[in-house]
Write an enzyme that holds these catalytic residues in place. Sequence first.
Site, short mmCIF file in Angstrom:
data_model
loop_
_atom_site.label_atom_id
_atom_site.label_comp_id
_atom_site.label_asym_id
_atom_site.label_seq_id
_atom_site.Cartn_x
_atom_site.Cartn_y
_atom_site.Cartn_z
N HIS A 167 46.56 83.91 35.31
CA HIS A 167 47.50 83.17 34.47
C HIS A 167 47.77 81.78 35.08
O HIS A 167 47.71 80.77 34.38
CB HIS A 167 48.80 83.98 34.37
N HIS B 93 46.62 77.63 33.99
CA HIS B 93 47.46 76.44 33.86
C HIS B 93 46.77 75.20 34.43
O HIS B 93 46.98 74.09 33.95
CB HIS B 93 48.80 76.62 34.59
N GLY C 109 55.16 83.43 39.36
CA GLY C 109 54.22 82.41 39.78
C GLY C 109 54.58 81.11 39.10
O GLY C 109 55.36 81.10 38.14
#
Length: 182
Positions: A135, A139, A46
């Site tokens: 995750h 960000h 990703g």
Amino acid sequence: MAVLPIHCYEHEALRRAADPITDIDDEIRRLAADMRETMLAFEGLGLAAPQVGVSRRLFILHHNLLPEAEEPRVFINPELEPAGEPYIDREGCLSLPELYGRVKRHSRVTLRAVDLEGRKLELELALLAARAAQHEFDHLEGVMFVDHLAKGQRMLLRGRLKQLAARTAQGWLRRLEDEQRK
Ligand code: ZN
């Protein structure tokens, strides 16, 4: 399309809340295409826009994580609804090269976003896919996986984190051509 340099810990782009995308224009379409190339070139699962230095609410996930996808998928202005039992597993990040830690995440999430055509998406994700979505979403909030580590684990990584932050402060970016030369 281009492979972009990865911005690493503690670049300021990774440490602030990213701005919502109001217009899916050519700039956003180019960003998504470049991020796709970049994620595949660096073999990530990703990638979030702040990792290429762009503070916008967009991330992509590798098709191997997603049901019935043959190409990486783009998620614009994503929202997450966590569900399921929290569980702990190993995690890494392109912005934290060669660093790994054990992070607690929800085992399932509902991911809502729009795609590049402005269509609404809703996906139910589990385990590794749910982990990757959490995750990448982090960000967009200026959070990195090391922030979630237990104190003892963080202590073990402290020296390497300090080193990485120092390189970043000197203007270093993670470039594919440097890694291919190794
Ligand atoms: Zn990451």
